[in-house]
Design a protein around this motif. Structure first.
Motif, PDB file in Angstrom:
ATOM      1  N   LYS A   6       0.827  -1.205   0.000  1.00 20.40           N
ATOM      2  CA  LYS A   6       0.000   0.000   0.000  1.00 20.40           C
ATOM      3  C   LYS A   6       0.861   1.254   0.000  1.00 20.40           C
ATOM      4  CE  LYS A   6      -4.090  -1.941   2.116  1.00 20.40           C
ATOM      5  NZ  LYS A   6      -5.092  -1.826   3.167  1.00 20.40           N
ATOM      6  N   THR A   7       2.090   1.147   0.562  1.00 17.61           N
ATOM      7  CA  THR A   7       2.971   2.312   0.594  1.00 17.61           C
ATOM      8  C   THR A   7       3.919   2.273  -0.600  1.00 17.61           C
ATOM      9  OG1 THR A   7       4.483   1.110   2.029  1.00 17.61           O
ATOM     10  CG2 THR A   7       2.932   2.566   3.100  1.00 17.61           C
ATOM     11  N   GLN A  11       8.717   5.490  -0.007  1.00 19.90           N
ATOM     12  CA  GLN A  11       8.400   5.646   1.420  1.00 19.90           C
ATOM     13  C   GLN A  11       8.958   4.473   2.229  1.00 19.90           C
ATOM     14  OE1 GLN A  11       6.823   8.362   2.964  1.00 19.90           O
ATOM     15  NE2 GLN A  11       7.746   7.312   4.700  1.00 19.90           N
ATOM     16  N   ARG A  12       8.873   3.272   1.684  1.00 15.95           N
ATOM     17  CA  ARG A  12       9.432   2.110   2.373  1.00 15.95           C
ATOM     18  C   ARG A  12      10.938   2.257   2.537  1.00 15.95           C
ATOM     19  NH1 ARG A  12       6.127  -0.487  -1.298  1.00 15.95           N
ATOM     20  NH2 ARG A  12       7.905  -1.408  -2.378  1.00 15.95           N
TER      21      ARG A  12
END
Length: 65
Positions: A6-7, A11-12
């Motif tokens: 979902k990210t 961002q991860r």
């Protein structure tokens, strides 16, 4: 087989860099969450009484130094 997240990947990666750069802060936060979770969800009255004793001892120790 690819995993779907979902990210976004960026961002991860940013999260991973933050965790690697701030290991002590992450460890402290983990201890704090664990303590709160135990107190709020698992502790009996006897456990809470013992924890209160530990807190009082620690407060005395901190005030002496």
């Amino acid at each position: 087989m690819t995993e779907e997240f979902k990210t976004p990947a960026s961002q991860r990666e940013a999260n991973k860099r933050y965790r690697e750069k701030n290991k002590e802060a992450m460890k402290w936060q983990s201890y704090r969450r664990g303590a709160k979770n135990y107190i709020m969800n698992r502790a009996t009255q006897a456990d809470l009484d013992e924890i209160k004793t530990w807190i009082a001892e620690k407060e005395k120790e901190l005030n002496i130094n």
